[in-house]
Motif scaffolding. Structure first.
Motif, short mmCIF file in Angstrom:
data_model
loop_
_atom_site.label_atom_id
_atom_site.label_comp_id
_atom_site.label_asym_id
_atom_site.label_seq_id
_atom_site.Cartn_x
_atom_site.Cartn_y
_atom_site.Cartn_z
N SER A 46 96.38 38.49 44.48
CA SER A 46 96.70 38.53 43.06
C SER A 46 95.70 39.39 42.30
CB SER A 46 96.72 37.11 42.49
OG SER A 46 97.70 36.33 43.11
N ARG A 47 94.44 39.26 42.65
CA ARG A 47 93.41 40.07 41.99
C ARG A 47 93.69 41.55 42.18
NH1 ARG A 47 87.77 39.24 44.51
NH2 ARG A 47 88.73 40.49 46.16
N ARG A 48 93.99 41.96 43.40
CA ARG A 48 94.28 43.36 43.68
C ARG A 48 95.46 43.86 42.86
NH1 ARG A 48 94.98 42.84 48.61
NH2 ARG A 48 97.25 42.84 48.71
N HIS A 49 96.47 43.04 42.80
CA HIS A 49 97.68 43.37 42.05
C HIS A 49 97.38 43.61 40.57
CE1 HIS A 49 101.98 41.79 40.84
NE2 HIS A 49 101.72 42.98 40.37
N ILE A 50 96.69 42.67 39.94
CA ILE A 50 96.41 42.75 38.51
C ILE A 50 95.52 43.94 38.18
CG2 ILE A 50 95.30 41.54 36.59
CD1 ILE A 50 96.11 38.90 38.06
N VAL A 51 94.43 44.09 38.93
CA VAL A 51 93.49 45.19 38.65
C VAL A 51 94.17 46.54 38.85
CG1 VAL A 51 91.31 46.26 39.32
CG2 VAL A 51 91.50 43.77 39.23
N TYR A 52 95.01 46.64 39.87
CA TYR A 52 95.73 47.89 40.12
C TYR A 52 96.59 48.27 38.91
CZ TYR A 52 98.95 51.26 42.21
OH TYR A 52 99.71 52.37 42.47
N ALA A 53 97.31 47.30 38.35
CA ALA A 53 98.16 47.57 37.20
C ALA A 53 97.34 48.03 36.01
CB ALA A 53 98.97 46.32 36.85
N TRP A 54 96.21 47.36 35.76
CA TRP A 54 95.36 47.76 34.64
C TRP A 54 94.78 49.15 34.85
CZ3 TRP A 54 92.14 42.59 34.27
CH2 TRP A 54 92.94 41.59 33.69
N LEU A 55 94.33 49.42 36.07
CA LEU A 55 93.69 50.70 36.37
C LEU A 55 94.69 51.85 36.24
CD1 LEU A 55 91.07 52.05 37.26
CD2 LEU A 55 91.69 51.58 39.63
N GLN A 56 95.90 51.65 36.74
CA GLN A 56 96.91 52.70 36.66
C GLN A 56 97.30 52.97 35.21
OE1 GLN A 56 98.12 54.64 39.35
NE2 GLN A 56 96.26 53.63 40.10
N ALA A 57 97.46 51.92 34.42
CA ALA A 57 97.80 52.11 33.01
C ALA A 57 96.70 52.88 32.29
CB ALA A 57 98.02 50.75 32.34
N GLN A 61 97.67 56.60 31.08
CA GLN A 61 98.18 56.54 29.71
C GLN A 61 97.10 56.65 28.63
OE1 GLN A 61 100.49 52.90 29.37
NE2 GLN A 61 101.45 53.21 31.35
N HIS A 62 95.84 56.49 28.98
CA HIS A 62 94.77 56.46 27.97
C HIS A 62 94.02 57.79 27.93
CE1 HIS A 62 94.49 51.79 28.48
NE2 HIS A 62 95.61 52.17 27.92
N SER A 63 94.29 58.60 26.95
CA SER A 63 93.58 59.87 26.84
C SER A 63 92.11 59.66 26.52
CB SER A 63 94.24 60.74 25.76
OG SER A 63 94.24 60.07 24.50
N ASN A 64 91.78 58.57 25.82
CA ASN A 64 90.38 58.30 25.48
C ASN A 64 89.55 57.90 26.70
OD1 ASN A 64 90.91 58.83 22.82
ND2 ASN A 64 90.95 56.70 22.18
N CYS A 65 90.20 57.58 27.80
CA CYS A 65 89.48 57.14 29.00
C CYS A 65 89.53 58.19 30.10
CB CYS A 65 90.09 55.84 29.52
SG CYS A 65 90.21 54.52 28.30
N SER A 66 89.98 59.38 29.76
CA SER A 66 90.21 60.39 30.78
C SER A 66 88.91 60.88 31.41
CB SER A 66 90.97 61.59 30.19
OG SER A 66 90.21 62.19 29.15
N LEU A 67 88.95 61.05 32.71
CA LEU A 67 87.87 61.61 33.49
C LEU A 67 88.47 62.61 34.47
CD1 LEU A 67 85.66 58.54 34.57
CD2 LEU A 67 84.93 60.43 33.14
N PRO A 68 87.69 63.55 34.98
CA PRO A 68 88.20 64.37 36.08
C PRO A 68 88.61 63.47 37.24
CG PRO A 68 86.14 65.26 35.23
CD PRO A 68 86.32 63.94 34.58
N ALA A 69 89.59 63.92 38.01
CA ALA A 69 90.06 63.10 39.13
C ALA A 69 88.91 62.74 40.06
CB ALA A 69 91.15 63.85 39.90
N TYR A 70 87.98 63.67 40.24
CA TYR A 70 86.81 63.41 41.08
C TYR A 70 85.58 63.99 40.39
CZ TYR A 70 90.30 62.39 44.63
OH TYR A 70 91.37 61.86 45.30
N THR A 71 84.48 63.29 40.49
CA THR A 71 83.24 63.73 39.87
C THR A 71 82.15 63.81 40.93
OG1 THR A 71 82.68 61.43 39.32
CG2 THR A 71 83.83 62.72 37.64
N GLU A 72 81.06 64.47 40.59
CA GLU A 72 79.95 64.58 41.53
C GLU A 72 79.34 63.20 41.77
OE1 GLU A 72 75.71 67.01 42.03
OE2 GLU A 72 77.21 67.66 40.56
#
Length: 395
Positions: A46-57, A61-72
């Motif tokens: 259940s934990r994996r399920h819930i966190v995955y949904a939050w992380l994907q959203a 969907q959040h431009s204010n939280c945008s990061l490069p796909a990969y960072t150093e």
């Protein structure tokens, strides 16, 4: 317990349950709206399920939280790719890029597993999972569940008895947390040897305990702030720690493993398992703007108010929190200072600023409140002095 959790991850990872499998509590009173059922226990699936949904959203969907796909990757990091064989490895970065998690945790009175000059080579050869404190094992499992291959934990990635290495990491702390894909807050654990939640069975406390701490309804000194200290923080000891203040501000998104439920906070919103915090504005105006100032996504370019007011608010909130070593008073705030310096171009001097956007005389007019949310304050200057007497950091 660890082996059973690893088996669960091995059997179902990277398969993630569909997000519509969560149970919703329907209600005949439409004005109140539906809420998710929060069961009295939480299992790893259940934990994996819930966190995955939050992380994907958040990432989609959040431009204010945008990061490069990969960072150093940070100077040193823990490689989790062999974790299913029961071992992780401390690596020295050589310019690699990747997606990594960070961990915010309480050291507590019991010293966690650390890296020292004497143990550096041993850590590089591999660290058995069985030797890790319980809370570190939990953070690693959460990272694995979200397909994150690398993790940064301060006690293991900083050479603890090497002053130059420690100082270098203090200078780069802003980058370490700002570029983190997910900051995992072991919010309930008072030290690294306490599990934040049992991987299989966890009996929840009242949900109101969690909500109050993230909406500022516990008679905080500054109403509405998620950072202020309160008497109810006994079930969230992480939120009383001064080092964690900048970690929460700098990280674009943070998962709190709270005693009552998991809570999500990012640059755009807050979430919780029961949905009671969903769609609320994240934090107070000062807290939201502080995160914009410190963001690597250049979100603070539209700020019209003086930076000085946000720095003073941050100092006021920060000085309510606890430090184990008074010598850390300025180092634990250095990440925020680095972001303000980048944003303003001003000169930083012992917790204060010289520059066009700051009034130095006004900054000198600080005073100590006789009472705080954690009781009477006894203001004493540390000996030897770690800052000039005219600075708030001298107390």
């Amino acid at each position: 317990m660890l082996n059973s959790s690893l088996s669960l991850v091995r059997d179902s990872w990277p398969r993630i349950l569909a997000t519509n499998d969560l149970q919703v509590n329907t209600t005949p009173w439409k004005a109140f709206g539906p809420g998710w059922i929060v069961p009295p226990t939480l299992d790893a699936q259940s934990r994996r399920h819930i966190v995955y949904a939050w992380l994907q959203a958040c990432t989609q969907q959040h431009s204010n939280c945008s990061l490069p796909a990969y960072t150093e990757l940070p100077k040193r990091y823990l490689d989790l790719r062999d974790v299913l064989q029961g071992v992780i490895q401390l690596n020295e970065a050589k310019g690699e890029i990747g997606r990594y998690a960070t961990v915010s945790h309480c050291w507590g009175e019991s010293v966690p597993l650390t890296t020292t000059k004497a143990t550096l080579d041993v850590r590089k050869s591999g660290i058995p999972l069985s030797e890790l404190p319980k809370s570190f094992q939990e953070a690693i499992l959460i990272a694995m569940e979200q397909n994150i291959s690398f993790i940064w934990i301060d006690s293991l990635c900083i050479i603890q008895d090497d002053e130059s290495d420690w100082t270098e990491h203090v200078r780069t702390m802003a980058d370490i947390y700002s570029n983190s894909y997910l900051n995992i807050g072991l919010t309930r654990a008072p030290d690294s040897h306490t599990e934040s939640m049992d991987h299989i069975i966890h009996v929840r406390q009242k949900l109101a305990f969690a909500h109050d701490k993230f909406t500022g309804t516990l008679n905080d000194t500054i109403a509405g702030t998620i950072f202020a200290y309160s008497n109810a923080f006994a079930c969230a000891p992480l939120l009383t720690r001064a080092w964690v203040f900048q970690e929460r501000v700098l990280a674009p998104r943070m998962l709190h493993i709270h005693a009552s439920e998991m809570i999500w906070e990012c640059n755009s919103t807050m979430r919780c398992e029961c949905t009671g915090l969903d769609n609320l504005l994240p934090q107070s105006h000062y807290a939201r703007t502080l995160k914009k100032i410190c963001s690597v996504a250049e979100l603070g370019n539209d700020i019209k108010e003086p930076l000085e007011s946000f720095w003073q608010w941050a100092v006021m909130e920060y000085t309510k929190l606890k430090l184990s070593k008074e010598s850390d008073r300025l180092p634990a705030f250095a990440g925020l200072a680095a972001r303000f310096q980048t944003r303003s171009g001003s000169r930083y001097v012992a917790g204060m600023w010289l520059g066009e956007q700051f009034d130095f005389a006004r900054q000198l007019s600080w005073r100590v409140y006789e009472e705080s949310p954690r009781g009477s304050l006894q203001s004493r200057r540390s000996i030897p002095l770690k800052a000039p007497t005219w600075s708030w950091a001298s107390l």
